[in-house]
Design an enzyme around this catalytic site. Structure first.
Site, PDB file in Angstrom:
ATOM      1  N   ASN A  11      68.273  25.029   8.057  1.00 37.95           N
ATOM      2  CA  ASN A  11      69.619  25.231   8.592  1.00 37.95           C
ATOM      3  C   ASN A  11      70.504  24.081   8.083  1.00 37.95           C
ATOM      4  OD1 ASN A  11      71.875  24.822  10.363  1.00 37.95           O
ATOM      5  ND2 ASN A  11      70.956  26.241  11.806  1.00 37.95           N
ATOM      6  N   ASP A  13      73.840  23.629   8.710  1.00 40.62           N
ATOM      7  CA  ASP A  13      75.091  23.479   9.468  1.00 40.62           C
ATOM      8  C   ASP A  13      75.613  22.050   9.476  1.00 40.62           C
ATOM      9  OD1 ASP A  13      74.798  26.123  10.218  1.00 40.62           O
ATOM     10  OD2 ASP A  13      74.237  25.688  12.298  1.00 40.62           O
ATOM     11  N   HIS A  14      74.681  21.098   9.636  1.00 40.56           N
ATOM     12  CA  HIS A  14      75.153  19.734   9.878  1.00 40.56           C
ATOM     13  C   HIS A  14      75.532  18.980   8.620  1.00 40.56           C
ATOM     14  CE1 HIS A  14      74.909  20.488  14.012  1.00 40.56           C
ATOM     15  NE2 HIS A  14      73.634  20.824  13.932  1.00 40.56           N
ATOM     16  N   HIS A  47      75.131  28.892  10.645  1.00 47.49           N
ATOM     17  CA  HIS A  47      75.698  29.456  11.877  1.00 47.49           C
ATOM     18  C   HIS A  47      77.220  29.394  11.789  1.00 47.49           C
ATOM     19  CE1 HIS A  47      75.737  29.165  16.619  1.00 47.49           C
ATOM     20  NE2 HIS A  47      76.479  30.155  16.152  1.00 47.49           N
ATOM     21  N   ARG A  49      80.133  29.623  13.697  1.00 46.41           N
ATOM     22  CA  ARG A  49      80.534  29.646  15.115  1.00 46.41           C
ATOM     23  C   ARG A  49      81.959  30.134  15.237  1.00 46.41           C
ATOM     24  NH1 ARG A  49      76.803  26.206  18.391  1.00 46.41           N
ATOM     25  NH2 ARG A  49      78.182  26.724  20.109  1.00 46.41           N
ATOM     26  N   ARG A  53      83.256  25.009  13.912  1.00 41.90           N
ATOM     27  CA  ARG A  53      83.142  23.546  13.988  1.00 41.90           C
ATOM     28  C   ARG A  53      82.341  22.961  12.833  1.00 41.90           C
ATOM     29  NH1 ARG A  53      79.249  22.832  19.238  1.00 41.90           N
ATOM     30  NH2 ARG A  53      80.817  24.178  20.147  1.00 41.90           N
ATOM     31  N   HIS A  54      81.435  23.756  12.268  1.00 37.64           N
ATOM     32  CA  HIS A  54      80.747  23.234  11.075  1.00 37.64           C
ATOM     33  C   HIS A  54      80.894  24.216   9.903  1.00 37.64           C
ATOM     34  CE1 HIS A  54      77.567  25.441  13.133  1.00 37.64           C
ATOM     35  NE2 HIS A  54      77.291  24.454  13.980  1.00 37.64           N
ATOM     36  N   GLU A  74      73.655  33.289  11.109  1.00 33.83           N
ATOM     37  CA  GLU A  74      73.523  33.143  12.550  1.00 33.83           C
ATOM     38  C   GLU A  74      74.909  33.243  13.178  1.00 33.83           C
ATOM     39  OE1 GLU A  74      71.150  29.657  13.537  1.00 33.83           O
ATOM     40  OE2 GLU A  74      72.221  29.569  15.433  1.00 33.83           O
ATOM     41  N   THR A 104      75.139  22.434  21.187  1.00 38.29           N
ATOM     42  CA  THR A 104      74.310  23.266  20.322  1.00 38.29           C
ATOM     43  C   THR A 104      73.929  24.506  21.125  1.00 38.29           C
ATOM     44  OG1 THR A 104      72.301  23.308  18.963  1.00 38.29           O
ATOM     45  CG2 THR A 104      72.202  22.017  20.992  1.00 38.29           C
ATOM     46  N   THR A 105      73.202  25.430  20.502  1.00 34.71           N
ATOM     47  CA  THR A 105      72.851  26.679  21.184  1.00 34.71           C
ATOM     48  C   THR A 105      71.880  26.361  22.313  1.00 34.71           C
ATOM     49  OG1 THR A 105      73.029  27.665  19.003  1.00 34.71           O
ATOM     50  CG2 THR A 105      72.139  29.055  20.756  1.00 34.71           C
ATOM     51  N   GLU A 155      63.472  35.333  17.437  1.00 35.09           N
ATOM     52  CA  GLU A 155      63.275  33.905  17.191  1.00 35.09           C
ATOM     53  C   GLU A 155      63.156  33.236  18.546  1.00 35.09           C
ATOM     54  OE1 GLU A 155      65.609  31.969  14.196  1.00 35.09           O
ATOM     55  OE2 GLU A 155      65.494  30.038  15.222  1.00 35.09           O
ATOM     56  N   HIS A 198      64.535  25.342  16.922  1.00 30.73           N
ATOM     57  CA  HIS A 198      65.445  24.503  17.708  1.00 30.73           C
ATOM     58  C   HIS A 198      64.755  23.217  18.125  1.00 30.73           C
ATOM     59  CE1 HIS A 198      68.949  23.363  19.987  1.00 30.73           C
ATOM     60  NE2 HIS A 198      69.566  24.392  19.422  1.00 30.73           N
ATOM     61  N   HIS A 221      68.841  20.234  12.300  1.00 27.07           N
ATOM     62  CA  HIS A 221      69.407  18.925  12.624  1.00 27.07           C
ATOM     63  C   HIS A 221      68.498  17.763  12.214  1.00 27.07           C
ATOM     64  CE1 HIS A 221      70.552  15.605  15.420  1.00 27.07           C
ATOM     65  NE2 HIS A 221      71.742  15.958  14.993  1.00 27.07           N
TER      66      HIS A 221
HETATM   67  N1  PXP Z   1      67.431  28.538  15.253  1.00 28.38           N
HETATM   68  C1  PXP Z   1      68.569  28.848  15.899  1.00 28.38           C
HETATM   69  C2  PXP Z   1      68.769  30.257  16.328  1.00 28.38           C
HETATM   70  C3  PXP Z   1      69.554  27.869  16.129  1.00 28.38           C
HETATM   71  O1  PXP Z   1      70.682  28.182  16.804  1.00 28.38           O
HETATM   72  C4  PXP Z   1      69.362  26.567  15.635  1.00 28.38           C
HETATM   73  C5  PXP Z   1      70.429  25.540  15.801  1.00 28.38           C
HETATM   74  O2  PXP Z   1      71.548  25.887  15.081  1.00 28.38           O
HETATM   75  C6  PXP Z   1      68.166  26.294  14.953  1.00 28.38           C
HETATM   76  C7  PXP Z   1      67.202  27.297  14.807  1.00 28.38           C
HETATM   77  C8  PXP Z   1      67.871  24.957  14.379  1.00 28.38           C
HETATM   78  O3  PXP Z   1      67.854  23.995  15.380  1.00 28.38           O
HETATM   79  P1  PXP Z   1      67.833  22.475  14.976  1.00 28.38           P
HETATM   80  O4  PXP Z   1      69.130  22.206  14.266  1.00 28.38           O
HETATM   81  O5  PXP Z   1      67.725  21.770  16.280  1.00 28.38           O
HETATM   82  O6  PXP Z   1      66.662  22.255  14.078  1.00 28.38           O
END
Ligand code: PXP
Length: 248
Positions: A11, A13-14, A47, A49, A53-54, A74, A104-105, A155, A198, A221
């Site tokens: 992922n 996003d960050h 993701h 959103r 935001r990202h 996502e 976060t989610t 998931e 997550h 993350h």
């Molecule tokens: N899976 C889903 C559905 C998520 O929403 C996230 C966070 O965006 C992740 C996995 C990854 O989580 P993390 O960034 O904490 O590794």
């Protein structure tokens, strides 16, 4: 049950979070995704959103056009996101709950409480060839509802397990892990492909990766943070190594 190789979805996003902190064009999420692909990632998750935001719309377009591995889009189950997903037709669409105030989610999607709407929501995505995934807790009701509405994937949310592990609450983390194992078994028995993610890190990934029914982990993350120290490629390679070791 034999443990098949686990896919690693990265992922990114960050990377966009860091970029947006300065309103600049870098670091570029597509560049990160290509590096992840070169390091052995099996897919890229981003993701989009509601508040952007990202990841932004243009990032999703660039990722979709630019990467050679599957894109997991996502999003929340809103009309706007359905329009975007149906235009892009990514490999997978993972539906998550979204609250504006959350960092976060936070929890899983309430599929059981929204069966009729979600059945209609995912129908055109399925018809467009997207693998639809529901991000849920290990609660049997949510897993059964996900199967009932026709999702291909669940998931499982590992955030609570990760938090307990980080706080040193080992007995509670073990109980949560047992519930995740049970959820994975149930989902698999219902014909769902099972993913998890997550809050996963080098320290907590092994017991999750060892769950035999799992086919994919999505991790963001921690890997983006670790990339500051190791570089993104080596950070991903180390996660891959730990996932593979947990399954032998
Ligand atoms: N899976 C889903 C559905 C998520 O929403 C996230 C966070 O965006 C992740 C996995 C990854 O989580 P993390 O960034 O904490 O590794």
């Amino acid at each position: 049950m034999a443990r098949e190789r686990l896919r690693l979805g990265v992922n990114i996003d960050h990377v966009a979070t860091v970029r947006n902190a300065r309103g600049s064009a870098w670091p570029d999420p597509l560049r990160a995704a290509l590096l992840a692909e070169a390091a052995g990632a099996d897919g890229i998750t981003a993701h989009l959103r509601e508040d952007r935001r990202h990841i932004r719309d243009a990032d999703m377009e660039a990722l979709h056009a630019g990467i050679g591995i599957p894109l997991n889009f996502e999003c929340a189950a809103t009309a706007e996101m359905a329009r975007i997903a149906l235009r892009l037709k990514p490999h997978a669409v993972c539906l998550v709950p979204e609250k504006r105030e959350e960092r976060t989610t936070e929890g899983g999607l309430d599929v059981a409480g929204d069966v009729a709407r979600l059945t209609d929501y995912i129908a055109p995505l399925r018809a467009a060839g997207c693998r639809v995934s529901m991000f849920v807790g290990h609660d049997a009701r949510q897993i059964e509802a996900s199967a009932r509405i026709g999702a291909a994937v669940v998931e499982l949310h590992t955030g609570h397990y990760s938090d307990l592990h980080a706080e040193g609450r080992e007995a509670e983390a073990e109980t949560e892990l047992a519930a995740l194992r049970e959820g994975a078994r149930l989902a698999h028995s219902l014909g769902l492909e099972v993913h998890a993610g997550h809050g996963l890190t080098y320290d907590n990934v092994a017991p999750v990766a060892a769950i035999p029914e799992l086919r994919e982990l999505n991790i963001g993350h921690f890997l983006i943070g670790e990339a500051i120290f190791l570089g993104l490629g080596p950070a991903i390679e180390e996660m891959r190594r730990r996932m593979d070791k947990a399954r032998t």
